[in-house]
Motif scaffolding. Structure first.
Motif, short mmCIF file in Angstrom:
data_model
loop_
_atom_site.label_atom_id
_atom_site.label_comp_id
_atom_site.label_asym_id
_atom_site.label_seq_id
_atom_site.Cartn_x
_atom_site.Cartn_y
_atom_site.Cartn_z
N UNK A 1 0.85 -1.17 0.00
CA UNK A 1 0.00 0.00 0.00
C UNK A 1 0.89 1.22 0.00
N UNK A 2 0.60 2.14 -0.88
CA UNK A 2 1.27 3.44 -0.88
C UNK A 2 0.28 4.47 -0.40
N UNK A 3 0.66 5.23 0.59
CA UNK A 3 -0.20 6.24 1.18
C UNK A 3 0.38 7.60 0.86
N UNK A 4 -0.46 8.50 0.36
CA UNK A 4 -0.02 9.85 0.04
C UNK A 4 -0.96 10.86 0.65
N UNK A 5 -0.40 11.94 1.13
CA UNK A 5 -1.19 13.03 1.67
C UNK A 5 -1.02 14.25 0.78
N UNK A 6 -2.08 15.01 0.63
CA UNK A 6 -2.04 16.23 -0.16
C UNK A 6 -2.95 17.26 0.49
N UNK A 7 -2.73 18.51 0.18
CA UNK A 7 -3.60 19.56 0.74
C UNK A 7 -4.96 19.58 0.02
N UNK A 8 -5.08 18.85 -1.05
CA UNK A 8 -6.33 18.77 -1.78
C UNK A 8 -6.53 19.88 -2.80
N UNK A 9 -5.78 20.95 -2.68
CA UNK A 9 -5.94 22.06 -3.62
C UNK A 9 -5.38 21.71 -4.99
N UNK A 10 -4.28 20.99 -4.98
CA UNK A 10 -3.66 20.53 -6.21
C UNK A 10 -3.28 19.07 -6.02
N UNK A 11 -4.06 18.19 -6.58
CA UNK A 11 -3.80 16.77 -6.41
C UNK A 11 -2.79 16.36 -7.49
N UNK A 12 -1.54 16.09 -7.09
CA UNK A 12 -0.45 15.91 -8.04
C UNK A 12 -0.33 14.49 -8.60
N UNK A 13 -1.43 13.97 -9.11
CA UNK A 13 -1.42 12.62 -9.67
C UNK A 13 -2.07 12.63 -11.04
N UNK A 14 -1.68 11.66 -11.85
CA UNK A 14 -2.23 11.58 -13.21
C UNK A 14 -3.67 11.06 -13.18
N UNK A 15 -4.35 11.20 -14.28
CA UNK A 15 -5.73 10.73 -14.42
C UNK A 15 -5.80 9.22 -14.20
N UNK A 16 -6.88 8.78 -13.58
CA UNK A 16 -7.19 7.35 -13.42
C UNK A 16 -6.05 6.53 -12.82
N UNK A 17 -5.44 7.02 -11.77
CA UNK A 17 -4.31 6.26 -11.20
C UNK A 17 -4.65 5.56 -9.89
N UNK A 18 -5.82 5.84 -9.27
CA UNK A 18 -6.16 5.21 -8.00
C UNK A 18 -7.39 4.32 -8.15
N UNK A 19 -7.34 3.16 -7.48
CA UNK A 19 -8.50 2.28 -7.44
C UNK A 19 -9.57 2.86 -6.52
N UNK A 20 -9.14 3.38 -5.38
CA UNK A 20 -10.07 3.89 -4.37
C UNK A 20 -9.48 5.12 -3.69
N UNK A 21 -10.36 5.92 -3.15
CA UNK A 21 -9.99 7.15 -2.44
C UNK A 21 -10.73 7.13 -1.10
N UNK A 22 -10.11 7.67 -0.06
CA UNK A 22 -10.76 7.76 1.24
C UNK A 22 -10.76 9.22 1.71
N UNK A 23 -11.92 9.69 2.14
CA UNK A 23 -12.04 11.03 2.73
C UNK A 23 -12.59 10.83 4.14
N UNK A 24 -11.74 10.98 5.13
CA UNK A 24 -12.11 10.73 6.52
C UNK A 24 -12.15 12.06 7.26
N UNK A 25 -13.36 12.49 7.64
CA UNK A 25 -13.55 13.74 8.39
C UNK A 25 -12.96 14.93 7.64
N UNK A 26 -13.33 15.07 6.36
CA UNK A 26 -12.77 16.13 5.53
C UNK A 26 -13.84 17.10 5.01
N UNK A 27 -14.85 16.58 4.35
CA UNK A 27 -15.77 17.40 3.56
C UNK A 27 -16.46 18.48 4.38
N UNK A 28 -16.78 18.17 5.64
CA UNK A 28 -17.48 19.15 6.48
C UNK A 28 -16.62 20.36 6.83
N UNK A 29 -15.32 20.29 6.56
CA UNK A 29 -14.42 21.40 6.87
C UNK A 29 -14.12 22.25 5.65
#
Length: 147
Positions: A1-29
């Motif tokens: 498993x490779x884990x990456x953190x980003x500020x979310x403003x600029x997601x520095x990954x290419x198109x269609x590169x992740x199988x799944x994404x997790x947002x834990x306690x994020x959207x409400x902020x």
């Protein structure tokens, strides 16, 4: 498993590169505008039929949020309804696959909750089978990327 953190403003990954994404306690902020931008970018970097797992998203009718406000304790300023999160996800290319209310019993203060751990744990398991589930603190959502 490779884990990456980003500020979310600029997601520095290419198109269609992740199988799944997790947002834990994020959207409400996030503001509505930033939440939409980030969900669109997460859609971009997720593979076709990939999923987003959203956990700990406080909901508008949470009794614990209501009580926290009344007691002048920490409470979220942004609370969503099912329709609001469904609309946001739909607008950004996601389709809800699984949805549930969670976290019905308060978790703070630990001095109290630690003493009542087992009864609270049982209550949290039983409440989803009752109408009280609509007062749960959070939404847990699994949504699939629409093509």
């Amino acid at each position: 498993i490779n884990l990456s953190l980003t500020d979310g403003k600029n997601i520095p990954f290419s198109d269609s590169c992740f199988d799944n994404i997790c947002a834990y306690a994020v959207i409400e902020h996030l503001s509505d505008e930033i939440a939409q931008k980030i969900l669109l970018d997460l859609h971009r970097v997720t593979k076709p039929n990939g999923r987003i797992f959203i956990f700990k998203l406080p909901q508008k009718y949470s009794w614990t949020e209501f009580m926290a406000r009344k007691l002048k304790m920490g409470a979220h300023t942004k609370l969503l309804t099912y329709n609001e999160i469904n609309q946001l996800l739909t607008e950004t290319g996601w389709q809800i696959e699984k949805f549930k209310y969670s976290d019905f019993i308060f978790e703070f203060p630990p001095k109290i909750t630690n003493l009542l751990y087992y009864p609270l744990k049982i209550a949290n398991k039983l409440i989803p089978y009752t109408p009280l589930k609509y007062l749960g603190h959070n939404f847990s959502i699994v949504a699939r990327k629409k093509s």
